[in-house]
Design a protein around this motif. Structure first.
Motif, mmCIF file in Angstrom:
data_model
loop_
_atom_site.group_PDB
_atom_site.id
_atom_site.type_symbol
_atom_site.label_atom_id
_atom_site.label_comp_id
_atom_site.label_asym_id
_atom_site.label_seq_id
_atom_site.Cartn_x
_atom_site.Cartn_y
_atom_site.Cartn_z
ATOM 1 N N LEU A 23 -2.325 -96.488 -2.306
ATOM 2 C CA LEU A 23 -1.009 -96.137 -2.833
ATOM 3 C C LEU A 23 -0.052 -97.313 -2.642
ATOM 4 O O LEU A 23 -0.020 -97.927 -1.575
ATOM 5 C CB LEU A 23 -0.454 -94.913 -2.119
ATOM 6 N N GLU A 24 0.696 -97.565 -3.681
ATOM 7 C CA GLU A 24 1.680 -98.632 -3.596
ATOM 8 C C GLU A 24 3.021 -98.086 -4.049
ATOM 9 O O GLU A 24 3.076 -97.236 -4.937
ATOM 10 C CB GLU A 24 1.282 -99.759 -4.564
ATOM 11 N N VAL A 25 4.087 -98.598 -3.464
ATOM 12 C CA VAL A 25 5.400 -98.171 -3.914
ATOM 13 C C VAL A 25 5.726 -98.921 -5.206
ATOM 14 O O VAL A 25 5.613 -100.139 -5.279
ATOM 15 C CB VAL A 25 6.458 -98.426 -2.830
ATOM 16 N N ALA A 65 6.889 -84.826 -2.863
ATOM 17 C CA ALA A 65 5.797 -85.782 -3.093
ATOM 18 C C ALA A 65 5.629 -86.096 -4.577
ATOM 19 O O ALA A 65 5.332 -87.227 -4.952
ATOM 20 C CB ALA A 65 4.510 -85.213 -2.517
ATOM 21 N N GLU A 66 5.868 -85.083 -5.407
ATOM 22 C CA GLU A 66 5.692 -85.290 -6.853
ATOM 23 C C GLU A 66 6.648 -86.348 -7.391
ATOM 24 O O GLU A 66 6.385 -86.954 -8.421
ATOM 25 C CB GLU A 66 5.930 -83.977 -7.612
ATOM 26 N N VAL A 76 -1.335 -95.370 -7.579
ATOM 27 C CA VAL A 76 -2.581 -95.850 -6.995
ATOM 28 C C VAL A 76 -2.932 -97.197 -7.629
ATOM 29 O O VAL A 76 -3.036 -97.327 -8.842
ATOM 30 C CB VAL A 76 -3.724 -94.836 -7.245
ATOM 31 N N VAL A 117 5.311 -93.689 -6.092
ATOM 32 C CA VAL A 117 4.081 -94.355 -5.652
ATOM 33 C C VAL A 117 3.032 -94.249 -6.741
ATOM 34 O O VAL A 117 3.044 -93.326 -7.552
ATOM 35 C CB VAL A 117 3.515 -93.726 -4.350
ATOM 36 N N ARG A 168 7.958 -100.488 -7.388
ATOM 37 C CA ARG A 168 9.313 -101.068 -7.341
ATOM 38 C C ARG A 168 10.034 -100.949 -8.686
ATOM 39 O O ARG A 168 11.251 -100.922 -8.751
ATOM 40 C CB ARG A 168 9.239 -102.543 -6.958
ATOM 41 N N LEU A 194 7.800 -89.021 -5.611
ATOM 42 C CA LEU A 194 7.744 -90.303 -4.895
ATOM 43 C C LEU A 194 7.360 -91.417 -5.862
ATOM 44 O O LEU A 194 6.458 -91.241 -6.685
ATOM 45 C CB LEU A 194 6.698 -90.245 -3.775
#
Ligand code: SF4
Ligand code: SF4
Lengths: 369, 553
Positions: free
Chosen positions: B180-182, B168-169, B175, B173, B184, B171
């Motif tokens: 949460l947004e990816v 998770a750390e 805020v 993503v 890009r 990822l």
């Protein structure tokens, strides 16, 4: 099954309200323990909000050990509160119950909040270890504006034992749990609510995924993820991990512990991120019939549950005072004046949130995000 | 009195040296000849025998000895024509006149090395005892604070992930506006991950399998995906895949395997530009549980036209794959380079993972993979795995059981906090005694993210005769009496691919129900109970201690 009573209010109230609510649910707890966490403290603590409070229990030797350790680190005692305990049949009094307010060591005075909190955590863990073998020191929390009381016994009797009915101790958020001992030997560290760095939770239901969750948390390399005398402690640490360590907004806690299926995720505006979370945090899916009631450092209270929970918890109240409880009779005792028809029983996708001040209840729906 | 020399049958074997002895009943046999025609080993043959019988024909008893010539079914004592116990003869006999009987005191392997050639066979370890997996029970039943679930009513999600999962750390993503947004722009490589059914069909090649068998499995898998909504996937085994399948949209349900012989990869690489879907994943084979240290082996008599085409080799030659990938110096290098090149071939869209045989060195491989951000999983094949052809000694004496190997690897990942990042696929012996659901569930609880099956599906879907008493197991000879592992059209046309496909579907559907019947009482329904080691117990203290689970008696 354990009984849970959380009350959040914009005015100070006494923990006796929680205890009376627990009393109405008596058939559901077996007197094997009660835990109380008070947050948003009033009375003598109101002025001391910036200073950490160490809550715990010590034996006579324990308190000496504790003092010398705190001294060594440089914590200076500012204020000490102890309940005026009374003799109550069946409750075995320990030597010294306390909530002690400290001032940070000088070297920490100008350090960041983060550093200070790391110190508090480290200190709590060291004290816990110091007193673990002979049970001379038991510490529940070390954090500003938080007091924790735990003891074995029936909640009502414990209220009398701690003299809470006569005490001026007040707070704006109080969590109480009446324990039903199940899997584990009675151990005060196994008693809810659990607390870590501003986050607290209490839970009922069986935690079927306890082992993989514990293994996952213990292997995060974070010193606070220890203990687990109760399988429910993991719910609190997951909350801390999600909100504090990963910095996600609160409602992702629901996404992590009770993940949606693929088709449901597609309906979410943040589906891409939710899908990543589901994969990366797969071991934190609780997959058990649990109801979790928790609070965050800013004083937001919430309730979530797994779809397998057959009897949901309930949230209800009036503007300025809401209760989040495992049974409706508790709400009737604590907030009888509320409009019962507005009580909320959170369903599969719901996260019920009451912000600080308890103005109103929000229901966040996991499907819509 | 016959001369003594005629009685000296020394240097011949007696039927009692053989593992199976044919029980033939003269009184039932109508001499149709079906059994002898069908026997894959020519172990039985029609013969004549002179019988002396007493007869009395008149109205008064006047017994007379007469000699007559009768036709019988005779079992060969030639070690090359041993009866394998397959019971194909019984299957075709119209009168139940013939059946093989197991002879526990046989001396078969003392003799099965004529010409200095050690015994080679197909099948798996001849060890009929209980496997460790069969000694595990599910003991944590939800009883107290909440009732167990209803396997028939609750929503169950029996799925798993195949692919490297980012912690998770890491990822990408962030805020944005409370959500949460990816991100890009992060440029972070996000490894491809597939959501699959946690029991998959393991690598069995076209070549080892007959075209009908392979097609039946492939059709079954496709049906499960397309119609039943069960994302079951299947690995090709070494030796390529039919071009038609490579270019079809169904390739997404398949995992092409690359092994040390690289057979079939010319065809696969050439097909890449025409592929309309990506394969599910790529498996790189480094080892096989049934025969650690040996490469694949396809005997010349199985290399017929179709196989030669798919593999890009001449017909009728032995196709041994080397024990290791010859182009690479060490496994570390091999794993790293091969994984990377396979990723590149499909534009980093397809998970690539190695398969190794169970071994005490598995942890070393695992740790290599942990450090390689591209490694998508590790498949470990235990010593109860099957094979189409291997030396008997490899099968019976080499390798590491899957249970403790998997557990050790999983706990090693836990110690590093990587248990969710690198999925472990367990193979080799799941469903050995038919308890596939129980064995698979136990493997999940020991730490497997997925389980791979081979022999089980051959037995359940096509009625393979093989077992741990060395029944049949002539898969290497191209004479499979069921038409499963042969390239001889006269044999494989016995096998109806539609029936195989239907059975594959039935097997997976019933497996799904049985998995629910295990998970429901344990209170689990949403996520696969990977590593839920408090759910299982062993009936043996030493096993319990080794696997770090509880002991019950
Ligand atoms: S059991 Fe099989 S190998 Fe033996 S005689 Fe019958 S057909 Fe032949
Ligand atoms: S039936 Fe075919 S596949 Fe099965 S053991 Fe015999 S030869 Fe091998």
């Amino acid at each position: 099954m354990c009984r849970l009573v959380a009350i959040t209010s914009d005015e100070y109230f006494s923990p006796v309200e929680n205890i009376l609510a627990l009393e109405t649910m008596k058939e559901g707890h077996d007197g094997s323990g009660m835990g109380l966490i008070l947050k948003g403290l009033g009375g003598e603590f109101e002025e001391l909000k910036d200073y950490p409070i160490l809550s715990g229990i010590c034996s006579k030797e324990g308190i000496n050990k504790l003092d010398s350790y705190m001294d060594k680190i440089g914590f200076r005692l500012k204020y000490a509160w102890t309940p005026k305990t009374r003799h109550v049949k069946g409750i075995e009094a320990r030597d010294y119950y306390f909530a002690r307010v400290y001032d940070y060591p000088d070297v920490y005075r100008d350090r960041s909040q983060e550093d200070k909190e790391a110190l508090l955590l480290k200190t709590r863990i060291t004290l816990r270890k110091l007193g673990q073998d002979d049970e001379s020191i038991i510490v529940f929390s070390f954090y500003p504006d938080i007091i924790t009381l735990k003891e074995v016994g029936d909640p009502l009797q414990l209220g009398t034992f701690f003299g809470l009915d006569k005490s001026p101790l007040r707070a704006k958020i109080i969590f109480a749990q009446g324990r039903q001992n199940t899997n584990y030997a009675i151990n005060l560290y196994a008693c809810h609510p659990f607390f870590i760095q501003g986050y607290g939770t209490m839970t009922n239901g069986e935690n079927t995924a306890f082992i993989p969750i514990r293994e996952f948390l213990s292997s995060r390399g974070f010193p606070g993820y220890i203990g687990y005398n109760s399988d429910s402690e993991v719910f609190c640490h997951i909350l801390h991990y999600i909100c504090r360590r990963l910095g996600y907004p609160l409602f992702y806690y629901k996404d992590v512990i009770t993940p949606l299926n693929d088709a449901e995720i597609n309906m979410r505006p943040d589906s891409e991120a939710v899908r990543f979370l589901k994969m990366s945090l797969r071991p934190l899916c609780i997959d058990g019939p649990n109801c979790v009631i928790g609070f965050t450092p800013d004083g937001t209270c919430f309730m979530v549950q797994d779809a397998k929970k057959l009897r949901p918890g309930v949230v209800g109240g009036v503007a300025g005072k809401y209760g989040l409880m495992s049974e409706e009779c508790g709400l009737d005792s604590a907030i009888p004046e509320r409009d019962k028809s507005k009580d909320i029983f959170p369903m599969k996708y719901d996260m019920v949130i009451v912000r600080p001040g308890a103005g109103e209840v929000e229901v966040w729906n996991q499907l819509h995000g | 009195m016959e001369p003594a020399t005629r009685l000296d049958n020394n240097h011949e074997l007696s039927l009692h040296d053989f593992p199976y002895i044919i029980r033939w009943r003269d009184d039932r046999c109508k001499r149709c000849g079906r059994c002898t025609a069908v026997c894959p080993m020519f172990a039985i043959e029609p013969a004549v025998m002179v019988q002396r019988v007493l007869r009395s024909e008149g109205s008064l008893p006047e017994p007379k000895a007469v000699r007559r010539v009768v036709t019988i079914i005779k079992q060969s004592t030639d070690i090359g024509k041993y009866c394998t116990g397959c019971a194909t003869c019984s299957l075709v006999c119209p009168n139940d006149a013939i059946e093989p009987e197991y002879n526990p005191r046989h001396k078969f392997i003392f003799h099965k090395n004529k010409g200095g050639h050690p015994y080679r066979r197909g099948g798996r370890r001849n060890s009929p005892g209980l496997s460790t997996l069969d000694r595990l029970r599910f003991t944590r039943i939800s009883m107290l604070t909440d009732p167990a679930l209803d396997a028939g009513r609750h929503e169950f999600r029996i799925r798993t992930y195949l692919g490297r999962i980012l912690p998770a750390e890491e990822l990408p993503v962030k805020v944005v506006g409370g959500r949460l947004e990816v991100d890009r722009k992060s440029g972070k490589f996000i490894p491809p991950v597939r959501e699959i059914y946690p029991v998959m069909i393991g690598s069995m090649s076209i070549g080892a399998l007959s075209p009908n068998m392979w097609e039946g499995l492939a059709m079954g898998v496709t049906y499960l995906n397309e119609v039943e909504g069960m994302p079951v996937v299947m690995c090709s085994g070494e030796g390529g895949m039919p071009r038609r399948l490579l270019k079809s949209r169904f390739i997404k349900y398949f995992i092409p395997q690359i092994a040390s012989g690289y057979f079939g990869w010319d065809e696969i690489v050439r097909a890449i530009p025409d592929m309309i879907e990506d394969p599910c994943a790529i498996e790189i084979k480094y080892g096989q549980g049934a025969k650690p240290g040996d490469g694949g082996l396809l005997m010349a008599h199985k290399v017929l036209k179709l196989i030669a085409e798919i593999r890009g080799v001449p017909m009728g030659v032995d196709l041994p794959s080397p024990p290791t990938h010859q182009t690479k110096y060490s496994i570390e290098e091999a794993v790293a380079k091969m994984i990377q090149s396979m990723y590149m071939a499909w534009g980093f869209r397809v998970p690539v993972y190695p398969k190794i045989s169970g071994s005490r060195t598995a942890k070393a491989v695992l740790n290599n993979l942990v450090r390689n951000p591209y490694a998508a999983a590790l498949s470990i094949d235990g010593d109860d795995g099957g094979t189409g052809a291997a030396y008997n000694v490899s099968m019976d004496s080499m390798g590491h059981p899957i249970a403790s190997n998997l557990r050790e690897c999983y706990l090693d990942l836990v110690a590093q906090g990587k248990q969710n990042e690198l999925p472990l696929i367990a193979a080799g012996g799941a469903g050995k005694r038919g308890n596939l659901a129980a064995n698979a569930a136990a493997l999940f609880m020991l730490g497997a993210s997925a389980v791979s099956i081979g022999k089980y599906i051959m037995q359940a879907a096509a009625g393979c005769f093989g077992d741990e008493y060395n029944r049949c197991n002539v898969c290497n000879l191209g004479r499979c009496p069921r038409g499963i592992t042969t390239q001889d059209p006269r044999l494989y046309r016995r096998l109806d691919p539609d029936v195989v496909a239907e059975r594959v579907v039935e097997v997976f559907k019933s497996l799904d129900v049985e998995l629910r019947k295990i998970f429901a009482p344990m209170g689990r329904s949403t996520e696969l109970p990977i590593g839920m080691s408090d759910g299982i117990s062993a009936d043996d203290p030493a096993i319990a201690e080794r696997l770090k689970i509880s002991y019950v008696c």
